[in-house]
Design an enzyme around this catalytic site. Sequence first.
Site, mmCIF file in Angstrom:
data_model
loop_
_atom_site.group_PDB
_atom_site.id
_atom_site.type_symbol
_atom_site.label_atom_id
_atom_site.label_comp_id
_atom_site.label_asym_id
_atom_site.label_seq_id
_atom_site.Cartn_x
_atom_site.Cartn_y
_atom_site.Cartn_z
ATOM 1 N N GLY A 31 0.810 -1.218 0.000
ATOM 2 C CA GLY A 31 0.000 0.000 0.000
ATOM 3 C C GLY A 31 0.842 1.265 0.000
ATOM 4 O O GLY A 31 2.016 1.231 -0.344
ATOM 5 N N HIS A 34 2.418 4.546 -4.970
ATOM 6 C CA HIS A 34 3.067 5.656 -5.678
ATOM 7 C C HIS A 34 3.287 5.232 -7.132
ATOM 8 O O HIS A 34 2.906 4.115 -7.519
ATOM 9 C CB HIS A 34 4.379 6.035 -4.989
ATOM 10 C CG HIS A 34 5.289 4.868 -4.728
ATOM 11 N ND1 HIS A 34 5.897 4.154 -5.732
ATOM 12 C CD2 HIS A 34 5.673 4.267 -3.566
ATOM 13 C CE1 HIS A 34 6.640 3.189 -5.219
ATOM 14 N NE2 HIS A 34 6.511 3.220 -3.899
ATOM 15 N N GLY A 36 5.763 4.204 -8.664
ATOM 16 C CA GLY A 36 6.535 2.957 -8.821
ATOM 17 C C GLY A 36 5.593 1.768 -8.873
ATOM 18 O O GLY A 36 5.666 0.929 -9.783
ATOM 19 N N HIS A 37 4.674 1.718 -7.901
ATOM 20 C CA HIS A 37 3.666 0.645 -7.917
ATOM 21 C C HIS A 37 2.849 0.715 -9.215
ATOM 22 O O HIS A 37 2.538 -0.310 -9.813
ATOM 23 C CB HIS A 37 2.693 0.814 -6.749
ATOM 24 C CG HIS A 37 3.311 0.681 -5.387
ATOM 25 N ND1 HIS A 37 3.376 1.723 -4.502
ATOM 26 C CD2 HIS A 37 3.882 -0.380 -4.755
ATOM 27 C CE1 HIS A 37 3.945 1.313 -3.381
ATOM 28 N NE2 HIS A 37 4.266 0.046 -3.501
ATOM 29 N N GLY A 147 9.224 -5.214 -8.565
ATOM 30 C CA GLY A 147 10.108 -4.112 -8.956
ATOM 31 C C GLY A 147 11.581 -4.425 -8.723
ATOM 32 O O GLY A 147 11.948 -5.069 -7.739
ATOM 33 N N GLU A 148 12.415 -3.927 -9.639
ATOM 34 C CA GLU A 148 13.866 -4.081 -9.485
ATOM 35 C C GLU A 148 14.412 -3.188 -8.381
ATOM 36 O O GLU A 148 15.552 -3.334 -7.956
ATOM 37 C CB GLU A 148 14.565 -3.780 -10.818
ATOM 38 C CG GLU A 148 14.328 -4.878 -11.831
ATOM 39 C CD GLU A 148 14.737 -4.506 -13.251
ATOM 40 O OE1 GLU A 148 15.346 -3.429 -13.453
ATOM 41 O OE2 GLU A 148 14.422 -5.292 -14.158
ATOM 42 N N LEU A 184 11.424 6.019 -6.113
ATOM 43 C CA LEU A 184 10.134 6.130 -5.422
ATOM 44 C C LEU A 184 10.008 5.009 -4.411
ATOM 45 O O LEU A 184 10.377 3.862 -4.677
ATOM 46 C CB LEU A 184 9.000 6.047 -6.448
ATOM 47 C CG LEU A 184 8.883 7.282 -7.330
ATOM 48 C CD1 LEU A 184 8.104 6.978 -8.592
ATOM 49 C CD2 LEU A 184 8.234 8.417 -6.574
HETATM 50 P P1 AMP Z 1 6.053 -2.476 -1.591
HETATM 51 O O1 AMP Z 1 4.675 -1.910 -1.477
HETATM 52 O O2 AMP Z 1 7.135 -1.540 -1.160
HETATM 53 O O3 AMP Z 1 6.171 -3.852 -0.977
HETATM 54 O O4 AMP Z 1 6.319 -2.680 -3.146
HETATM 55 C C1 AMP Z 1 5.455 -3.451 -3.949
HETATM 56 C C2 AMP Z 1 6.137 -3.695 -5.270
HETATM 57 O O5 AMP Z 1 6.419 -2.449 -5.903
HETATM 58 C C3 AMP Z 1 7.490 -4.422 -5.122
HETATM 59 O O6 AMP Z 1 7.612 -5.381 -6.156
HETATM 60 C C4 AMP Z 1 8.484 -3.311 -5.277
HETATM 61 O O7 AMP Z 1 9.736 -3.741 -5.763
HETATM 62 C C5 AMP Z 1 7.788 -2.416 -6.283
HETATM 63 N N1 AMP Z 1 8.312 -1.052 -6.227
HETATM 64 C C6 AMP Z 1 8.476 -0.288 -5.126
HETATM 65 N N2 AMP Z 1 9.050 0.894 -5.442
HETATM 66 C C7 AMP Z 1 9.269 0.859 -6.780
HETATM 67 C C8 AMP Z 1 9.849 1.775 -7.719
HETATM 68 N N3 AMP Z 1 10.336 2.944 -7.347
HETATM 69 N N4 AMP Z 1 9.903 1.409 -9.017
HETATM 70 C C9 AMP Z 1 9.420 0.199 -9.415
HETATM 71 N N5 AMP Z 1 8.874 -0.706 -8.586
HETATM 72 C C10 AMP Z 1 8.796 -0.390 -7.280
#
Ligand code: AMP
Length: 280
Positions: A31, A34, A36-37, A147-148, A184
């Site tokens: 959650g 942003h 990135g998600h 995400g990488e 992000l």
């Molecule tokens: P999180 O909510 O932080 O667990 O992230 C969920 C997914 O979004 C994971 O696969 C992360 O690697 C990806 N993610 C987070 N930040 C970015 C970003 N800046 N760019 C691309 N993918 C992202």
Amino acid sequence: MLTYTSRKEISEKTEQLRGEGKSIGFVPTMGALHRGHLSLIERANNETDILVVSVFVNPLQFNNTGDLTSYPRDLQADKKILETVGCDIIFVPDEKEMYPKPTTEKYNFGTLETVMEGTFRPGHFNGVAIVVKRLFDIINPHRAYFGEKDYQQLTIIRKLVETEKIAVEIVSCPTLREDDGLALSSRNANLTTEQRKEASFIFQTLQLAKKRKNHICPAHLRQLIINIFDANKNFKLEYFEIVDDKTLQPIMAWESSKGMIAFVAVWLGKVRLIDNIRII
Ligand code: AMP
């Protein structure tokens, strides 16, 4: 957009959709969504018939209670965003739903988890693996998007899928950045205005590492970058490593590997940030 909180109900729905011949794309998140998600979501939307997004702040992957309590949460805002980007199904389980009993699963990722995040966040990847395996079992997606930005996590998930023989295709997506280079991250919301400005230093330093690689050996480059972080009093460096992109083990010579990535984890005040850059 359909919202589910029950494992059983979402499982029945995705199985029904599979039965109708629909392909299921899945984006797991914690959650505080942003751009990135959204880049993962957009890709999944383009490549599959049905888009499922989960929003669950997984306590098992936090090794620090302060980090868990301060983790940004805004489900209403997330739902609004997901409505506008064409998400079909959102899965928002609570902790009891995901973990009705104490968990006992122990995964072994060998040397992939004895470096970097694995060293500094004991138990983190086991917690990630537990939740991702359960989410895959529940949703049974054809493709899942990661995400990488969390490259070590992505590598661990690929290993999980291989060893557990899970029939899902893992799709990796490039890191999205702010204009000044900051990756992000939901945790960026916890930075003060001043810290937010300082945070661009992280990516600038990673870029410098990439630029300097032709001039010095990996060990010297590593030390140079460590010194640069140590000299900036705003940051407390946890690690900077240059590793092979498959084994995640440190490299000794530029010729020893075909793909290399530099990884960093730093504290900026009370916020821990990670980033990486492909060197070769
Ligand atoms: P999180 O909510 O932080 O667990 O992230 C969920 C997914 O979004 C994971 O696969 C992360 O690697 C990806 N993610 C987070 N930040 C970015 C970003 N800046 N760019 C691309 N993918 C992202």
